[in-house]
Design a protein around this motif. Structure first.
Motif, mmCIF file in Angstrom:
data_model
loop_
_atom_site.group_PDB
_atom_site.id
_atom_site.type_symbol
_atom_site.label_atom_id
_atom_site.label_comp_id
_atom_site.label_asym_id
_atom_site.label_seq_id
_atom_site.Cartn_x
_atom_site.Cartn_y
_atom_site.Cartn_z
ATOM 1 N N MET A 117 0.858 -1.180 0.000
ATOM 2 C CA MET A 117 0.000 0.000 0.000
ATOM 3 C C MET A 117 0.891 1.225 0.000
ATOM 4 S SD MET A 117 -3.322 -0.652 2.295
ATOM 5 C CE MET A 117 -4.372 -2.053 2.034
ATOM 6 N N ILE A 118 0.395 2.298 -0.607
ATOM 7 C CA ILE A 118 1.129 3.558 -0.633
ATOM 8 C C ILE A 118 0.210 4.676 -0.164
ATOM 9 C CG2 ILE A 118 0.614 3.923 -3.080
ATOM 10 C CD1 ILE A 118 3.311 5.429 -3.274
ATOM 11 N N GLU A 119 0.735 5.519 0.701
ATOM 12 C CA GLU A 119 0.026 6.721 1.119
ATOM 13 C C GLU A 119 0.417 7.809 0.126
ATOM 14 O OE1 GLU A 119 0.678 7.698 5.278
ATOM 15 O OE2 GLU A 119 1.217 5.603 5.610
ATOM 16 N N HIS A 120 -0.545 8.339 -0.591
ATOM 17 C CA HIS A 120 -0.230 9.300 -1.650
ATOM 18 C C HIS A 120 0.402 10.582 -1.136
ATOM 19 C CE1 HIS A 120 -1.595 7.826 -5.624
ATOM 20 N NE2 HIS A 120 -2.034 6.871 -4.844
ATOM 21 N N ALA A 121 -0.005 11.058 0.019
ATOM 22 C CA ALA A 121 0.526 12.323 0.527
ATOM 23 C C ALA A 121 2.009 12.234 0.837
ATOM 24 C CB ALA A 121 -0.235 12.754 1.770
ATOM 25 N N THR A 122 2.412 11.144 1.492
ATOM 26 C CA THR A 122 3.807 11.008 1.914
ATOM 27 C C THR A 122 4.616 10.137 0.962
ATOM 28 O OG1 THR A 122 3.299 9.063 3.262
ATOM 29 C CG2 THR A 122 3.181 11.234 4.339
ATOM 30 N N ARG A 123 3.910 9.451 0.077
ATOM 31 C CA ARG A 123 4.517 8.479 -0.846
ATOM 32 C C ARG A 123 5.218 7.353 -0.094
ATOM 33 N NH1 ARG A 123 6.625 12.342 -5.712
ATOM 34 N NH2 ARG A 123 4.567 13.088 -6.237
ATOM 35 N N ARG A 124 4.728 7.106 1.097
ATOM 36 C CA ARG A 124 5.276 6.028 1.906
ATOM 37 C C ARG A 124 4.672 4.708 1.440
ATOM 38 N NH1 ARG A 124 4.663 5.184 8.422
ATOM 39 N NH2 ARG A 124 5.928 3.302 8.497
ATOM 40 N N VAL A 125 5.547 3.772 1.094
ATOM 41 C CA VAL A 125 5.117 2.453 0.644
ATOM 42 C C VAL A 125 5.209 1.504 1.826
ATOM 43 C CG1 VAL A 125 5.576 0.532 -0.922
ATOM 44 C CG2 VAL A 125 5.883 2.884 -1.713
ATOM 45 N N ARG A 126 4.142 0.773 2.040
ATOM 46 C CA ARG A 126 4.114 -0.215 3.117
ATOM 47 C C ARG A 126 3.937 -1.596 2.496
ATOM 48 N NH1 ARG A 126 1.703 2.066 8.280
ATOM 49 N NH2 ARG A 126 1.661 4.312 7.981
ATOM 50 N N ILE A 153 -5.035 -0.729 9.134
ATOM 51 C CA ILE A 153 -5.922 0.228 9.803
ATOM 52 C C ILE A 153 -5.371 0.587 11.178
ATOM 53 C CG2 ILE A 153 -8.221 0.510 10.824
ATOM 54 C CD1 ILE A 153 -9.223 -1.341 8.504
ATOM 55 N N MET A 154 -4.901 -0.414 11.921
ATOM 56 C CA MET A 154 -4.344 -0.142 13.250
ATOM 57 C C MET A 154 -3.087 0.717 13.149
ATOM 58 S SD MET A 154 -4.964 -3.590 15.506
ATOM 59 C CE MET A 154 -4.155 -4.703 14.375
ATOM 60 N N ASP A 155 -2.249 0.462 12.141
ATOM 61 C CA ASP A 155 -1.055 1.291 11.940
ATOM 62 C C ASP A 155 -1.429 2.739 11.641
ATOM 63 O OD1 ASP A 155 0.595 -0.848 12.387
ATOM 64 O OD2 ASP A 155 1.078 -1.181 10.264
ATOM 65 N N LEU A 156 -2.427 2.925 10.793
ATOM 66 C CA LEU A 156 -2.867 4.279 10.449
ATOM 67 C C LEU A 156 -3.439 4.998 11.661
ATOM 68 C CD1 LEU A 156 -4.527 3.629 6.966
ATOM 69 C CD2 LEU A 156 -2.356 4.792 7.406
ATOM 70 N N GLN A 157 -4.202 4.279 12.466
ATOM 71 C CA GLN A 157 -4.771 4.878 13.675
ATOM 72 C C GLN A 157 -3.674 5.262 14.665
ATOM 73 O OE1 GLN A 157 -7.537 1.817 14.808
ATOM 74 N NE2 GLN A 157 -9.226 2.750 13.683
ATOM 75 N N ASP A 158 -2.645 4.428 14.775
ATOM 76 C CA ASP A 158 -1.532 4.725 15.686
ATOM 77 C C ASP A 158 -0.790 5.989 15.288
ATOM 78 O OD1 ASP A 158 -2.137 2.520 17.185
ATOM 79 O OD2 ASP A 158 -0.527 1.260 16.372
ATOM 80 N N THR A 159 -0.705 6.250 13.987
ATOM 81 C CA THR A 159 0.014 7.440 13.515
ATOM 82 C C THR A 159 -0.911 8.648 13.370
ATOM 83 O OG1 THR A 159 -0.309 6.833 11.190
ATOM 84 C CG2 THR A 159 1.727 6.072 12.262
ATOM 85 N N GLY A 160 -2.210 8.454 13.628
ATOM 86 C CA GLY A 160 -3.162 9.562 13.523
ATOM 87 C C GLY A 160 -3.503 9.917 12.085
ATOM 88 N N THR A 161 -3.272 8.987 11.173
ATOM 89 C CA THR A 161 -3.548 9.218 9.755
ATOM 90 C C THR A 161 -4.969 8.775 9.442
ATOM 91 O OG1 THR A 161 -1.235 8.732 9.293
ATOM 92 C CG2 THR A 161 -2.727 8.747 7.421
ATOM 93 N N GLU A 162 -5.715 9.645 8.759
ATOM 94 C CA GLU A 162 -7.086 9.312 8.385
ATOM 95 C C GLU A 162 -7.195 9.222 6.872
ATOM 96 O OE1 GLU A 162 -11.508 11.245 8.712
ATOM 97 O OE2 GLU A 162 -10.148 11.521 10.404
ATOM 98 N N MET A 163 -7.567 8.073 6.383
ATOM 99 C CA MET A 163 -7.723 7.854 4.948
ATOM 100 C C MET A 163 -9.210 7.794 4.615
ATOM 101 S SD MET A 163 -4.829 7.787 3.551
ATOM 102 C CE MET A 163 -3.268 8.036 4.332
ATOM 103 N N LYS A 164 -9.568 8.407 3.496
ATOM 104 C CA LYS A 164 -10.970 8.414 3.079
ATOM 105 C C LYS A 164 -11.192 7.602 1.808
ATOM 106 C CE LYS A 164 -11.834 12.897 5.098
ATOM 107 N NZ LYS A 164 -12.117 14.304 4.866
ATOM 108 N N SER A 165 -10.147 7.453 1.000
ATOM 109 C CA SER A 165 -10.310 6.774 -0.289
ATOM 110 C C SER A 165 -9.232 5.719 -0.474
ATOM 111 C CB SER A 165 -10.200 7.773 -1.439
ATOM 112 O OG SER A 165 -11.154 8.793 -1.300
ATOM 113 N N LEU A 166 -9.630 4.622 -1.077
ATOM 114 C CA LEU A 166 -8.700 3.551 -1.418
ATOM 115 C C LEU A 166 -8.781 3.321 -2.921
ATOM 116 C CD1 LEU A 166 -6.794 1.161 -0.600
ATOM 117 C CD2 LEU A 166 -8.854 -0.245 -0.601
ATOM 118 N N ILE A 167 -7.628 3.331 -3.548
ATOM 119 C CA ILE A 167 -7.564 3.018 -4.974
ATOM 120 C C ILE A 167 -6.985 1.617 -5.090
ATOM 121 C CG2 ILE A 167 -6.531 3.609 -7.199
ATOM 122 C CD1 ILE A 167 -6.306 6.493 -6.171
ATOM 123 N N ARG A 168 -7.682 0.751 -5.781
ATOM 124 C CA ARG A 168 -7.188 -0.614 -6.013
ATOM 125 C C ARG A 168 -7.784 -1.138 -7.305
ATOM 126 N NH1 ARG A 168 -10.621 -4.814 -5.279
ATOM 127 N NH2 ARG A 168 -12.468 -4.537 -4.003
#
Length: 145
Positions: A84-93, A114-129
């Protein structure tokens, strides 16, 4: 008039004419059209286009993309990797790799993400797949929750 056109890209010359009339400014709609044309301001449909790239840039903070890819080990075995990639940070997981992706495995990786995102306080609204058959409905359900 020019400011109205620049600040409201979806408004055409008739809408701008109507707004000016409501402000007590009397002039013909054709005058508005001529002035906009003179100043190089395109008609509303051509000013209001949003490209896919500009949409992604404007929504990057809330977009997550997922994809499977295949890799070969030194022994020749094929592994399926979920990334998965976070578009804002371009962080690939890299969420996980397995020779046999099951629905339960893929769903658990989504929950972990989801738990990783919650731990970092990141909120995602859209998933592209893509429409890969390896994404079970439980994957989408976990991410929607």
């Amino acid at each position: 008039m020019l400011r109205l056109a620049r600040e409201n890209s979806s408004w055409g010359y008739r809408r701008i004419h109507g707004e000016l009339a409501s402000l007590g400014i009397k002039l013909a709609a054709s005058t508005v059209w001529n002035i906009l044309k003179e100043h190089g301001i395109d008609p509303a449909p051509e000013r209001d286009r949003t490209t896919w790239a500009s949409f992604l840039r404007s929504q990057a903070q809330s977009i997550l993309a997922a994809d499977f890819f295949e890799t070969k080990t030194l022994t020749g075995a094929t592994l399926y990797v979920l990334a998965m990639i976070e578009h804002a940070t371009r962080r690939v997981r890299i969420l996980g790799a397995t020779a046999h992706p099951t629905a339960a495995w893929v769903t658990q990786l989504a929950r972990n993400m989801i738990m990783d995102l919650q731990d970092t306080g990141t909120e995602m609204k859209s998933l592209i797949r893509d429409r890969d058959v390896r994404y079970p409905t439980s994957f989408d359900t976990a991410l929607e929750a």
